[in-house]
Write a protein that holds these residues in place. Structure first.
Motif, PDB file in Angstrom:
ATOM      1  N   GLN A   1       0.848  -1.193   0.000  1.00 43.47           N
ATOM      2  CA  GLN A   1       0.000   0.000   0.000  1.00 43.47           C
ATOM      3  C   GLN A   1       0.887   1.249   0.000  1.00 43.47           C
ATOM      4  OE1 GLN A   1      -3.431   0.008  -0.188  1.00 43.47           O
ATOM      5  NE2 GLN A   1      -3.193  -2.204  -0.475  1.00 43.47           N
ATOM      6  N   PHE A   2       1.116   1.809  -1.174  1.00 42.39           N
ATOM      7  CA  PHE A   2       1.977   2.975  -1.295  1.00 42.39           C
ATOM      8  C   PHE A   2       1.489   4.125  -0.419  1.00 42.39           C
ATOM      9  CE2 PHE A   2       2.952   7.096  -3.211  1.00 42.39           C
ATOM     10  CZ  PHE A   2       4.339   7.055  -3.141  1.00 42.39           C
ATOM     11  N   ASP A   3       0.187   4.335  -0.356  1.00 46.06           N
ATOM     12  CA  ASP A   3      -0.353   5.425   0.457  1.00 46.06           C
ATOM     13  C   ASP A   3       0.034   5.278   1.927  1.00 46.06           C
ATOM     14  OD1 ASP A   3      -1.499   6.465  -1.811  1.00 46.06           O
ATOM     15  OD2 ASP A   3      -3.526   5.782  -1.345  1.00 46.06           O
ATOM     16  N   SER A   4       0.083   4.043   2.414  1.00 46.13           N
ATOM     17  CA  SER A   4       0.464   3.781   3.789  1.00 46.13           C
ATOM     18  C   SER A   4       1.927   4.164   4.029  1.00 46.13           C
ATOM     19  CB  SER A   4       0.227   2.300   4.108  1.00 46.13           C
ATOM     20  OG  SER A   4       0.593   1.994   5.422  1.00 46.13           O
ATOM     21  N   VAL A   5       2.773   3.840   3.076  1.00 45.78           N
ATOM     22  CA  VAL A   5       4.197   4.192   3.173  1.00 45.78           C
ATOM     23  C   VAL A   5       4.366   5.706   3.104  1.00 45.78           C
ATOM     24  CG1 VAL A   5       6.467   3.961   2.084  1.00 45.78           C
ATOM     25  CG2 VAL A   5       4.914   1.989   2.185  1.00 45.78           C
ATOM     26  N   GLN A   6       3.671   6.325   2.179  1.00 44.00           N
ATOM     27  CA  GLN A   6       3.748   7.778   2.028  1.00 44.00           C
ATOM     28  C   GLN A   6       3.323   8.480   3.314  1.00 44.00           C
ATOM     29  OE1 GLN A   6       1.086   9.456  -0.929  1.00 44.00           O
ATOM     30  NE2 GLN A   6       2.628  10.985  -1.459  1.00 44.00           N
ATOM     31  N   LYS A   7       2.250   8.013   3.925  1.00 41.23           N
ATOM     32  CA  LYS A   7       1.768   8.604   5.172  1.00 41.23           C
ATOM     33  C   LYS A   7       2.808   8.457   6.275  1.00 41.23           C
ATOM     34  CE  LYS A   7      -1.847   8.256   8.627  1.00 41.23           C
ATOM     35  NZ  LYS A   7      -2.900   7.435   9.190  1.00 41.23           N
ATOM     36  N   ALA A   8       3.432   7.293   6.383  1.00 39.37           N
ATOM     37  CA  ALA A   8       4.452   7.062   7.410  1.00 39.37           C
ATOM     38  C   ALA A   8       5.644   7.995   7.210  1.00 39.37           C
ATOM     39  CB  ALA A   8       4.905   5.601   7.394  1.00 39.37           C
ATOM     40  N   VAL A   9       6.083   8.152   5.989  1.00 37.15           N
ATOM     41  CA  VAL A   9       7.223   9.034   5.695  1.00 37.15           C
ATOM     42  C   VAL A   9       6.874  10.467   6.060  1.00 37.15           C
ATOM     43  CG1 VAL A   9       8.659  10.008   3.862  1.00 37.15           C
ATOM     44  CG2 VAL A   9       8.222   7.539   3.937  1.00 37.15           C
ATOM     45  N   LEU A  10       5.697  10.903   5.707  1.00 43.21           N
ATOM     46  CA  LEU A  10       5.297  12.272   6.044  1.00 43.21           C
ATOM     47  C   LEU A  10       5.208  12.495   7.554  1.00 43.21           C
ATOM     48  CD1 LEU A  10       2.634  12.963   3.263  1.00 43.21           C
ATOM     49  CD2 LEU A  10       4.918  13.963   3.482  1.00 43.21           C
ATOM     50  N   GLU A  11       4.757  11.484   8.277  1.00 42.65           N
ATOM     51  CA  GLU A  11       4.721  11.593   9.745  1.00 42.65           C
ATOM     52  C   GLU A  11       6.138  11.734  10.309  1.00 42.65           C
ATOM     53  OE1 GLU A  11       2.627   8.170  11.165  1.00 42.65           O
ATOM     54  OE2 GLU A  11       0.698   8.872  10.416  1.00 42.65           O
ATOM     55  N   ILE A  12       7.071  11.007   9.735  1.00 41.70           N
ATOM     56  CA  ILE A  12       8.447  11.035  10.204  1.00 41.70           C
ATOM     57  C   ILE A  12       9.100  12.392   9.944  1.00 41.70           C
ATOM     58  CG2 ILE A  12      10.767  10.107   9.798  1.00 41.70           C
ATOM     59  CD1 ILE A  12       9.304   7.371   9.305  1.00 41.70           C
ATOM     60  N   VAL A  13       8.891  12.934   8.744  1.00 45.54           N
ATOM     61  CA  VAL A  13       9.554  14.191   8.398  1.00 45.54           C
ATOM     62  C   VAL A  13       8.757  15.411   8.828  1.00 45.54           C
ATOM     63  CG1 VAL A  13      10.834  13.164   6.487  1.00 45.54           C
ATOM     64  CG2 VAL A  13       8.631  14.254   6.028  1.00 45.54           C
ATOM     65  N   GLY A  14       7.567  15.187   9.367  1.00 38.51           N
ATOM     66  CA  GLY A  14       6.777  16.297   9.869  1.00 38.51           C
ATOM     67  C   GLY A  14       5.919  16.983   8.838  1.00 38.51           C
ATOM     68  N   GLY A  15       5.673  16.314   7.718  1.00 36.05           N
ATOM     69  CA  GLY A  15       4.813  16.891   6.686  1.00 36.05           C
ATOM     70  C   GLY A  15       3.348  16.649   6.976  1.00 36.05           C
ATOM     71  N   ASP A  16       2.494  17.258   6.202  1.00 36.80           N
ATOM     72  CA  ASP A  16       1.040  17.094   6.404  1.00 36.80           C
ATOM     73  C   ASP A  16       0.551  15.841   5.789  1.00 36.80           C
ATOM     74  OD1 ASP A  16       0.769  20.616   6.091  1.00 36.80           O
ATOM     75  OD2 ASP A  16       0.827  19.421   7.898  1.00 36.80           O
TER      76      ASP A  16
END
Length: 79
Positions: free
Chosen positions: A64-79
Motif C-alpha cells: 500500500q503505497f499510500d500507507s508508506v507515504q503517510k508514514a514518511v510524512l509523519e516522520i519528516v513532519g509533513g502534512d
C-alpha cells in the motif's frame, strides 16, 4: 538503489530481519545512531527489533503505497 545513500542486503550480508545483527551492520557500516534513524516495514516483528534498538519504527500496510507515504510524512513532519 540510486535513490538511497546505502543499504544492507540480506543475501549479500547473510543476515535477516528481525535479528539484531542486520540492524547493527547498517549502523556500523554507515556510522548511524539508532535514535536518528527511522524504520518502516509491514512486519511488526521487524519494527519491534528496530524500536528495541532505539530507532523510530512505523508500521505500514503491505503493498500500500499510500500507507508508506503517510508514514514518511509523519516522520519528516509533513502534512
Amino acid at each position: 538503489f540510486d535513490l538511497v545513500d546505502g543499504y544492507v542486503l540480506s543475501y549479500l550480508d547473510h543476515q535477516i530481519k528481525p535479528y539484531e545483527s542486520i540492524y547493527q551492520t547498517l549502523f556500523e557500516r554507515y556510522s548511524l545512531k539508532p535514535e536518528e534513524c527511522a524504520f518502516i516495514d509491514d512486519n511488526i516483528k521487524n519494527i519491534d527489533t528496530a524500536r528495541r534498538l532505539g530507532m523510530l519504527g512505523k508500521k505500514v500496510e503491505q503493498n500500500q503505497f499510500d500507507s508508506v507515504q503517510k508514514a514518511v510524512l509523519e516522520i519528516v513532519g509533513g502534512d
